[in-house]
Design an enzyme around this catalytic site. Structure first.
Site, PDB file in Angstrom:
ATOM      1  CG  HIS A  36      28.347 -58.295 117.446  1.00  0.00           C
ATOM      2  ND1 HIS A  36      27.571 -57.497 116.648  1.00  0.00           N
ATOM      3  CD2 HIS A  36      28.520 -59.458 116.779  1.00  0.00           C
ATOM      4  CE1 HIS A  36      27.265 -58.173 115.549  1.00  0.00           C
ATOM      5  NE2 HIS A  36      27.820 -59.358 115.605  1.00  0.00           N
ATOM      6  CG  ASP A  94      32.793 -66.196 116.098  1.00  0.00           C
ATOM      7  OD1 ASP A  94      32.767 -65.012 115.717  1.00  0.00           O
ATOM      8  OD2 ASP A  94      32.422 -67.147 115.402  1.00  0.00           O
TER       9      ASP A  94
HETATM   10  C1  SDX Z   1      31.396 -61.927 114.017  1.00  0.00           C
HETATM   11  O1  SDX Z   1      28.950 -58.066 112.147  1.00  0.00           O
HETATM   12  C2  SDX Z   1      28.535 -59.211 112.429  1.00  0.00           C
HETATM   13  O2  SDX Z   1      27.339 -59.462 112.518  1.00  0.00           O
HETATM   14  C3  SDX Z   1      29.606 -60.286 112.628  1.00  0.00           C
HETATM   15  C4  SDX Z   1      29.102 -61.633 113.073  1.00  0.00           C
HETATM   16  C5  SDX Z   1      28.276 -62.288 112.018  1.00  0.00           C
HETATM   17  O3  SDX Z   1      27.456 -63.147 112.384  1.00  0.00           O
HETATM   18  O4  SDX Z   1      28.538 -62.043 110.813  1.00  0.00           O
HETATM   19  O5  SDX Z   1      28.333 -61.490 114.242  1.00  0.00           O
HETATM   20  C6  SDX Z   1      30.258 -62.589 113.355  1.00  0.00           C
HETATM   21  O6  SDX Z   1      32.279 -61.449 113.349  1.00  0.00           O
HETATM   22  C7  SDX Z   1      31.399 -61.828 115.513  1.00  0.00           C
HETATM   23  C8  SDX Z   1      32.642 -61.053 116.052  1.00  0.00           C
HETATM   24  C9  SDX Z   1      33.823 -62.035 116.091  1.00  0.00           C
HETATM   25  N1  SDX Z   1      35.074 -61.245 116.441  1.00  0.00           N
HETATM   26  C10 SDX Z   1      35.649 -61.386 117.614  1.00  0.00           C
HETATM   27  O7  SDX Z   1      35.196 -62.032 118.557  1.00  0.00           O
HETATM   28  C11 SDX Z   1      36.978 -60.641 117.732  1.00  0.00           C
HETATM   29  C12 SDX Z   1      37.029 -59.871 119.035  1.00  0.00           C
HETATM   30  N2  SDX Z   1      36.057 -58.786 118.988  1.00  0.00           N
HETATM   31  C13 SDX Z   1      36.543 -57.479 118.615  1.00  0.00           C
HETATM   32  O8  SDX Z   1      37.585 -57.456 117.713  1.00  0.00           O
HETATM   33  C14 SDX Z   1      35.431 -56.465 118.387  1.00  0.00           C
HETATM   34  O9  SDX Z   1      34.550 -56.604 119.419  1.00  0.00           O
HETATM   35  C15 SDX Z   1      34.648 -56.485 117.082  1.00  0.00           C
HETATM   36  C16 SDX Z   1      35.553 -56.410 115.918  1.00  0.00           C
HETATM   37  C17 SDX Z   1      33.793 -57.700 117.000  1.00  0.00           C
HETATM   38  C18 SDX Z   1      33.752 -55.271 117.090  1.00  0.00           C
HETATM   39  O10 SDX Z   1      34.565 -54.195 117.163  1.00  0.00           O
HETATM   40  P1  SDX Z   1      33.959 -52.696 117.156  1.00  0.00           P
HETATM   41  O11 SDX Z   1      32.507 -52.694 117.161  1.00  0.00           O
HETATM   42  O12 SDX Z   1      34.669 -51.979 116.075  1.00  0.00           O
HETATM   43  O13 SDX Z   1      34.344 -52.201 118.555  1.00  0.00           O
HETATM   44  P2  SDX Z   1      35.637 -51.379 118.853  1.00  0.00           P
HETATM   45  O14 SDX Z   1      36.795 -52.126 118.264  1.00  0.00           O
HETATM   46  O15 SDX Z   1      35.392 -49.968 118.473  1.00  0.00           O
HETATM   47  O16 SDX Z   1      35.744 -51.528 120.432  1.00  0.00           O
HETATM   48  C19 SDX Z   1      35.186 -50.566 121.280  1.00  0.00           C
HETATM   49  C20 SDX Z   1      36.059 -50.685 122.536  1.00  0.00           C
HETATM   50  C21 SDX Z   1      37.548 -50.492 122.265  1.00  0.00           C
HETATM   51  O17 SDX Z   1      38.126 -50.070 123.480  1.00  0.00           O
HETATM   52  P3  SDX Z   1      38.520 -48.483 123.678  1.00  0.00           P
HETATM   53  O18 SDX Z   1      39.264 -48.054 122.427  1.00  0.00           O
HETATM   54  O19 SDX Z   1      37.182 -47.785 123.816  1.00  0.00           O
HETATM   55  O20 SDX Z   1      39.357 -48.445 124.919  1.00  0.00           O
HETATM   56  O21 SDX Z   1      35.935 -52.030 123.062  1.00  0.00           O
HETATM   57  C22 SDX Z   1      37.201 -52.650 123.011  1.00  0.00           C
HETATM   58  C23 SDX Z   1      38.052 -51.891 122.015  1.00  0.00           C
HETATM   59  O22 SDX Z   1      39.434 -52.030 122.319  1.00  0.00           O
HETATM   60  N3  SDX Z   1      36.971 -54.022 122.546  1.00  0.00           N
HETATM   61  C24 SDX Z   1      37.565 -55.088 123.046  1.00  0.00           C
HETATM   62  C25 SDX Z   1      37.023 -56.183 122.364  1.00  0.00           C
HETATM   63  N4  SDX Z   1      36.143 -55.757 121.474  1.00  0.00           N
HETATM   64  C26 SDX Z   1      36.104 -54.413 121.584  1.00  0.00           C
HETATM   65  N5  SDX Z   1      38.515 -55.211 124.019  1.00  0.00           N
HETATM   66  C27 SDX Z   1      38.900 -56.469 124.287  1.00  0.00           C
HETATM   67  N6  SDX Z   1      38.439 -57.579 123.666  1.00  0.00           N
HETATM   68  C28 SDX Z   1      37.493 -57.473 122.714  1.00  0.00           C
HETATM   69  N7  SDX Z   1      37.037 -58.550 122.124  1.00  0.00           N
END
Ligand code: SDX
Length: 393
Positions: free
Chosen positions: A271, A328
């Site tokens: 998140h 989720d």
């Molecule tokens: C919602 O904003 C809100 O409030 C949203 C929400 C709401 O109520 O409106 O809470 C609802 O959208 C919840 C999120 C649902 N999405 C998912 O579950 C999809 C999977 N999650 C990711 O795509 C990710 O965690 C996000 C998009 C939710 C957040 O991404 P960020 O904050 O941009 O984090 P990032 O992509 O910069 O990740 C930081 C690191 C990265 O690794 P490195 O580049 O440092 O090696 O963490 C890793 C990412 O690759 N990472 C994950 C991951 N989420 C982040 N790796 C594996 N699986 C994941 N889910």
């Protein structure tokens, strides 16, 4: 090429926004709507009460709630022409574009409602959206299964009406299961607002141009559909199914995620704001077990989900990146057990988020200093250069 500079990919030029609606502390895993902790609202309030709280700023008295409920009841019907709108979609259409198109079309059916400065019309649009989105969502589902649409039954609550229009048949009475209605009501509360998330920011940006409430909400529905946002609840189920179909080896899946093989992510994890357990996920997980037991749903996927969570929460890769289950991760399992197909999960998210979107749009328009949204950029393109004739390129 000259003039290019590399930017830290994490750099995002976000204009900060003032709001009094929802407070989140990502480090401590705190979420409050208008000051009330989500845990208390989920346990004690109803979705319609929480909708009132988010939109008007205070919990309603019993009289205010009665009036609000009654007003909504009187607007649950769709214009008959709008009902025919669904005929134009292919049966296998994903319900999200159907829902966002029907919501946008409300601007055409209520042409007087377009002026965001006409407070009476804004109030009417607020009630119309709260009343009609459940009907639109149910019709999108009925369209996808080729079954007849049911008219709303206003002797029922908002959630009961939605369940009946979704799963009921004209030919026979529909028995509301109070436990399912209560569980869905609670899930809608958990989704009702979440400050400046992607879809709410979209609603605010679209609304900042003085576009009407219906079209602004339609924009929010479109943003929510993305699998990184609201679409994640559907993506979680697809991920669990994929793990199950490849033998249920969660450690193998976690290995792929850590190696970022084919960009696979642990959907329902991580998140932008929560760097701790999403308080909503904790509440859903607590009820998931009992609801799934009651519904006798295949708890094989629940088992895989719990094993996956266990594996991730004890793995340095996720711990270092502060990746925890978000709202989720478990909701899809419950929705499926209730009988919703995976493609309806994000529609259910939109149903829950609607009062939050409306509250933010109204809060923004109540600010007399409101300016049109205009995010700035850092230009990293070419410096000036002269045009060359096609033979000289
Ligand atoms: C919602 O904003 C809100 O409030 C949203 C929400 C709401 O109520 O409106 O809470 C609802 O959208 C919840 C999120 C649902 N999405 C998912 O579950 C999809 C999977 N999650 C990711 O795509 C990710 O965690 C996000 C998009 C939710 C957040 O991404 P960020 O904050 O941009 O984090 P990032 O992509 O910069 O990740 C930081 C690191 C990265 O690794 P490195 O580049 O440092 O090696 O963490 C890793 C990412 O690759 N990472 C994950 C991951 N989420 C982040 N790796 C594996 N699986 C994941 N889910």
């Amino acid at each position: 090429a000259t003039g290019y500079t590399t930017l830290d990919p994490g750099f995002v030029n976000t204009a900060s926004t003032k709001s009094a609606i929802t407070y989140i502390d990502g480090e401590k895993g705190i979420l409050r709507y208008r000051g009330y902790p989500i845990e208390q609202l989920a346990e004690k309030a109803s979705f319609i009460e929480v909708s009132y709280l988010l939109i008007y700023g205070e919990l309603p008295t019993s009289e205010q709630l009665e009036t609000f409920t009654d007003k909504i009841r009187r607007h649950t019907l769709l214009h008959e022409d709008l009902k025919r709108f669904f005929d134009g979609f292919p049966r296998n259409a994903h319900p999200m574009p159907v829902v966002s198109s029907a919501v946008n079309a409300l601007s055409a059916y209520y042409p007087d409602s377009l002026d965001p400065d006409d407070s009476e019309q804004v109030e009417l649009s607020t009630i119309r959206l709260l009343a009609k989105l459940p009907t639109i969502a149910a019709y999108a589902y009925k369209k996808s299964v080729g079954q007849p649409f049911l008219y709303p039954d206003n002797s029922l609550s908002l959630v009961e009406n939605f369940l009946r229009m979704t799963f009921g048949f004209p030919a026979e009475p529909y028995e509301i299961d109070p436990e399912i209605a209560q569980a869905l009501d609670m899930l809608l509360i958990l989704h009702a607002d979440h400050e400046q998330n992607c879809s709410t920011s979209t609603v605010r940006l679209v609304g900042s141009s003085d576009a009407n409430l219906f079209t602004s909400i339609s924009g929010g529905i479109n943003a929510l559909w993305g699998p990184l946002h609201g679409g994640a609840n559907q993506a979680v189920l697809e991920m669990l199914e994929q793990i199950k179909n490849s033998g249920g080896d969660v450690n193998e899946f976690v290995r792929k995620v850590k190696n970022k093989e084919d960009g696979v992510k642990l959907m329902g994890f991580g998140h932008r704001v929560y760097r701790n357990y999403d308080p909503r996920a904790a509440i859903v997980k607590k009820t998931a077990d009992s609801i799934l037991k009651k519904l006798g749903a295949g708890d094989e996927l629940l088992e895989i989900a719990m094993k996956l969570e266990e594996a991730a929460l004890t793995d340095d890769y996720f711990i270092e990146r502060k990746l925890y289950p978000n709202v989720d991760f478990y909701t899809g399992l419950i929705y499926r057990a209730m009988g919703f197909p995976d493609r309806m999960f994000t529609v259910l998210f939109a149903l829950g988020r609607l009062p939050g979107w409306i509250a933010h749009w109204r809060e923004m328009h109540s600010d007399p200093t409101l300016k049109i949204g205009r995010p700035r950029q850092i230009y990293v393109g070419h410096t000036e250069r002269d045009y060359k004739g096609i033979d000289l390129r």
